[in-house]
Design an enzyme around this catalytic site. Structure first.
Site, mmCIF file in Angstrom:
data_model
loop_
_atom_site.group_PDB
_atom_site.id
_atom_site.type_symbol
_atom_site.label_atom_id
_atom_site.label_comp_id
_atom_site.label_asym_id
_atom_site.label_seq_id
_atom_site.Cartn_x
_atom_site.Cartn_y
_atom_site.Cartn_z
ATOM 1 N N ARG A 237 42.142 40.188 46.234
ATOM 2 C CA ARG A 237 42.283 40.607 44.841
ATOM 3 C C ARG A 237 42.012 42.107 44.776
ATOM 4 N NH1 ARG A 237 44.707 36.684 44.052
ATOM 5 N NH2 ARG A 237 44.326 34.994 42.558
ATOM 6 N N GLU A 266 46.452 45.586 38.285
ATOM 7 C CA GLU A 266 47.856 45.164 38.383
ATOM 8 C C GLU A 266 48.486 44.997 37.013
ATOM 9 O OE1 GLU A 266 48.423 41.623 40.845
ATOM 10 O OE2 GLU A 266 47.228 42.630 42.362
ATOM 11 N N HIS A 284 52.163 41.918 45.138
ATOM 12 C CA HIS A 284 51.389 40.658 45.106
ATOM 13 C C HIS A 284 52.272 39.458 45.480
ATOM 14 C CE1 HIS A 284 47.617 38.659 43.177
ATOM 15 N NE2 HIS A 284 48.074 37.944 44.196
HETATM 16 C C1 GLV Z 1 47.467 34.398 44.783
HETATM 17 O O1 GLV Z 1 47.057 35.503 44.728
HETATM 18 C C2 GLV Z 1 46.676 33.227 44.609
HETATM 19 O O2 GLV Z 1 45.481 33.327 44.291
HETATM 20 O O3 GLV Z 1 47.222 32.114 44.762
#
Ligand code: GLV
Length: 332
Positions: A237, A266, A284
């Site tokens: 993250r 983001e 992402h």
């Molecule tokens: C993606 O970032 C997830 O947490 O599945």
């Protein structure tokens, strides 16, 4: 029939499962819902299939008093105020396991791209700058036999370690728990403290969930500890890294480069990062394979249906909701 909101179109197999059991409203546009759209659409719903981009908090629960379950279509659930959901007796679920290898694959792609300058070399070639093999052209860092530091040795961290064993790497990890000896042996992974990992690793890769404890886990102090030849990889993250401190570390050449799939705010990205050749930036997409996204959608749908049927869903992250319920029923 229970009414559910799906906040953006997800792979069809998940929607099919939901439609067989519920009245399904899918946000029709190919973008994330705005806050206002979400707060309005969730009204009167029994279930919510949310994405990591949706903030699920007290305000949302207050505007949807009929809501009985939230299924996040992601393994991370830092977008959800879990305490608020639990206080209201609302089970929350995630999608662990199904995206482990896909995310580890992408981590590996990012690591290799940044060390061997793949994205930069592609831009160079497309720009017509390739005028023949050169002894000093696009030299990067080796990967094989280097030291990989894995911060957070959960499912994804271990899957990354597994890939690294094929590259004869020395693998260090830091985590609160110790791998059992057979896992540590098969992965050739050695547990160490965070500071030693930062000092010794040629690649530092982050695989922790975002919590109050891991926010800005990597900041100015940590960049000072890292090798000037080291690369930082983040597929966890964004806020785990202090992005402004990262920009400074790259500008001051405290580290050699970074591979980032996630960002602190983001979709905003610190503008300096966009100008740097030694940084690989992805939107992402850690779990973004056809197969895995379909599995995530199915898992989220099954979780939501189970929760709406009053069962403990397979991937409940606040199962205490059910023990509390049971206690209340027994006291009646
Ligand atoms: C993606 O970032 C997830 O947490 O599945």
């Amino acid at each position: 029939m229970d009414k559910v909101l799906v906040t953006r179109r997800i792979p069809e197999p998940g929607l099919e499962i939901l439609r067989a059991h519920c009245e399904v409203e899918v946000f029709p546009h190919d973008r994330n819902m705005t806050r206002e759209e979400l707060l309005e659409a969730v009204q009167g719903k029994d279930g919510l299939l949310s994405l990591l981009t949706d903030r699920i908090d007290t305000e949302l629960f207050d505007s949807a008093p009929t809501l009985r379950a939230v299924a996040n279509c992601a393994v991370g659930f830092n977008n959800i105020d879990l305490a608020a959901a639990t206080a209201r007796g609302i089970p929350v679920t995630n999608t662990p396991g199904v995206l482990t290898d896909t995310t580890a694959d992408l981590t590996w792609a990012l690591l290799m791209s940044v060390a061997r300058r793949i994205a930069e070399a592609d831009r160079f070639t497309r720009a017509g700058k390739f005028d023949g093999w050169g002894p000093l052209l696009m030299l990067g860092g080796d990967i094989y036999a280097k030291t990989l530091g894995i911060v957070g040795m959960g499912r994804i961290g271990q899957a990354v370690a597994k890939r690294a064993t094929g590259f004869d790497m020395r693998i260090l990890y830091s985590d609160d728990f110790e791998l059992d000896s057979s896992a540590a042996q098969s992965l050739h992974a050695m547990r160490t403290d965070f500071e030693t990992l930062l000092r010794q690793s040629d690649f530092v890769t982050l695989h922790v969930p975002l919590t109050d404890q891991t926010e800005h886990l990597i900041g100015e102090k940590e960049f000072h500890l890292m090798k000037s030849t080291a690369y930082l990889i983040n597929t966890s993250r964004g806020p785990v890294v202090d992005e402004k401190a990262l920009v400074k570390a790259l500008q001051e050449r405290r580290i050699a480069g970074a591979g980032l799939d996630v960002f602190e705010h983001e979709p905003h990205i610190e503008p300096e990062l966009l100008e740097m050749e030694n940084v690989v930036l992805l939107p992402h997409i850690g779990s973004a394979s056809f197969e895995t996204r379909a599995r995530m959608a199915i898992m989220a749908a099954e979780n939501l249906i189970a929760a709406l049927q009053g069962k403990v869903p397979p991937n409940c992250v606040n199962p205490e909701v059910f023990s509390k319920r049971q206690g209340m029923e027994q006291n009646r």
